[in-house]
Design a protein around this motif. Structure first.
Motif, PDB file in Angstrom:
ATOM      1  N   GLN A 193       1.014  -1.084   0.147  1.00 43.82           N
ATOM      2  CA  GLN A 193      -0.244  -0.087   0.402  1.00 43.82           C
ATOM      3  C   GLN A 193       0.972   1.502   0.154  1.00 43.82           C
ATOM      4  OE1 GLN A 193      -3.060  -0.638   3.075  1.00 43.82           O
ATOM      5  NE2 GLN A 193      -3.395  -2.829   2.332  1.00 43.82           N
ATOM      6  N   GLU A 207       0.634   4.020  -2.522  1.00 37.46           N
ATOM      7  CA  GLU A 207       0.712   5.613  -2.244  1.00 37.46           C
ATOM      8  C   GLU A 207       1.645   6.720  -3.223  1.00 37.46           C
ATOM      9  OE1 GLU A 207       0.670   5.485   1.861  1.00 37.46           O
ATOM     10  OE2 GLU A 207      -1.197   5.734   2.364  1.00 37.46           O
ATOM     11  N   PHE A 218      -8.350   3.462  -0.079  1.00 33.58           N
ATOM     12  CA  PHE A 218      -7.884   1.679  -0.049  1.00 33.58           C
ATOM     13  C   PHE A 218      -9.473   0.885   0.580  1.00 33.58           C
ATOM     14  CE2 PHE A 218      -3.766   3.191   0.259  1.00 33.58           C
ATOM     15  CZ  PHE A 218      -2.944   2.364  -1.179  1.00 33.58           C
ATOM     16  N   LYS A 223      -5.781  -4.688   2.221  1.00 38.57           N
ATOM     17  CA  LYS A 223      -6.589  -3.618   1.315  1.00 38.57           C
ATOM     18  C   LYS A 223      -6.382  -3.833  -0.455  1.00 38.57           C
ATOM     19  CE  LYS A 223      -7.081  -0.606   5.395  1.00 38.57           C
ATOM     20  NZ  LYS A 223      -6.831   0.445   5.744  1.00 38.57           N
ATOM     21  N   LEU A 253      -7.093  -1.366  -3.408  1.00 39.74           N
ATOM     22  CA  LEU A 253      -6.619  -0.273  -4.131  1.00 39.74           C
ATOM     23  C   LEU A 253      -8.293  -0.207  -5.029  1.00 39.74           C
ATOM     24  CD1 LEU A 253      -5.000   2.639  -4.701  1.00 39.74           C
ATOM     25  CD2 LEU A 253      -3.810   1.053  -6.419  1.00 39.74           C
TER      26      LEU A 253
END
Length: 253
Positions: A37, A41, A54, A64, A66
């Protein structure tokens, strides 16, 4: 995660953004762990005019998916393609662990990125998965290890709350180096922890770290292969001898 793996993740994430922008749609990828994650980003910063978020299926989610989209679609509704299944041992005296449930699902030929969090409860486990594999798991998962199980799909609202049990450890360290904090958290001497870190067995905030002198901050999460996971919850003042007071929560369940 090595540099080659990071590049593969970066490429997949760029594809999600590119397709979302080209098609003018909201688009969801597969599950990402916290380190992935962070990569997402960073990639997102290269796409001005695009938005993202997320979603993991429950409030305490660690893994999670995206969801990327052109900024002008920010307020458009979107159904994130994830589902929840509940797996219950038919014998209430059997209590498989997280690894058992994960191994059983992956044993069906399902890739790890199709599986989100696994919340183990006293009566079984709730597993978050991508929509396209939910029915397949329901039809084919009959055992977890040697334990016969029943499988049913539940709504995301029914997913069990995460209950994290932990042991609180308080002590002092000479410095805020990773080897010093990890030694306190996992009860291993610093002289043994340093080579363990160099052997790529330890992750700091979900990223593999090979430098025993890496600085640890309050709130950081340390994961060590075969030793467990711990969070640094408080860094206090110094003792008369100049050692630093530290409080760590080592997760036990």
């Amino acid at each position: 995660m090595d540099s080659g793996s990071e590049k593969i993740i970066e490429a997949k994430i760029r594809d999600i953004f590119n397709i979302a922008i080209k098609n003018g749609e909201k688009r969801a990828g597969n599950f990402l762990d916290p380190a992935e994650q962070q990569i997402a980003e960073a990639v997102a910063r290269n796409f001005p005019g695009a938005g993202y978020y997320f979603e993991g299926g429950h409030g305490e989610a660690e893994r999670k998916v995206l969801v990327a989209f052109p900024e002008y679609l920010k307020d458009e509704p979107f159904f994130v393609p994830i589902r929840a299944i509940r797996v219950t041992p038919r014998d209430p005296d059997e209590h498989p662990g997280h690894r058992d449930y994960l191994g059983a699902v992956l044993g069906l030929g399902i890739s790890r990125d199709k599986v989100g969090d696994i919340i183990v409860t006293k009566t079984g486990a709730d597993i978050i998965v991508k929509e396209e594999v939910a029915e397949y798991i329901g039809l084919n998962l009959s055992r977890v290890g040697n334990v016969p199980v029943a499988v049913e799909e539940i709504s995301l609202k029914e997913v069990a709350a995460v209950e994290r049990s932990y042991k609180e450890i308080k002590g002092t360290v000479a410095s805020l180096r990773l080897d010093a904090i990890a030694s306190l958290a996992f009860g291993i001497s610093r002289s043994k922890m340093a080579p363990y870190i160099k052997g790529e067995n330890v992750r700091l905030n979900f990223k593999t770290v090979k430098d025993p002198s890496a600085e640890v901050k309050e709130g950081d999460v340390i994961s060590a292969a075969r030793l467990g996971r711990a969070r640094v919850v408080e860094i206090g003042g110094s003792s008369k001898k100049g050692r630093i007071y530290v409080t760590v929560h080592k997760y036990t369940g």
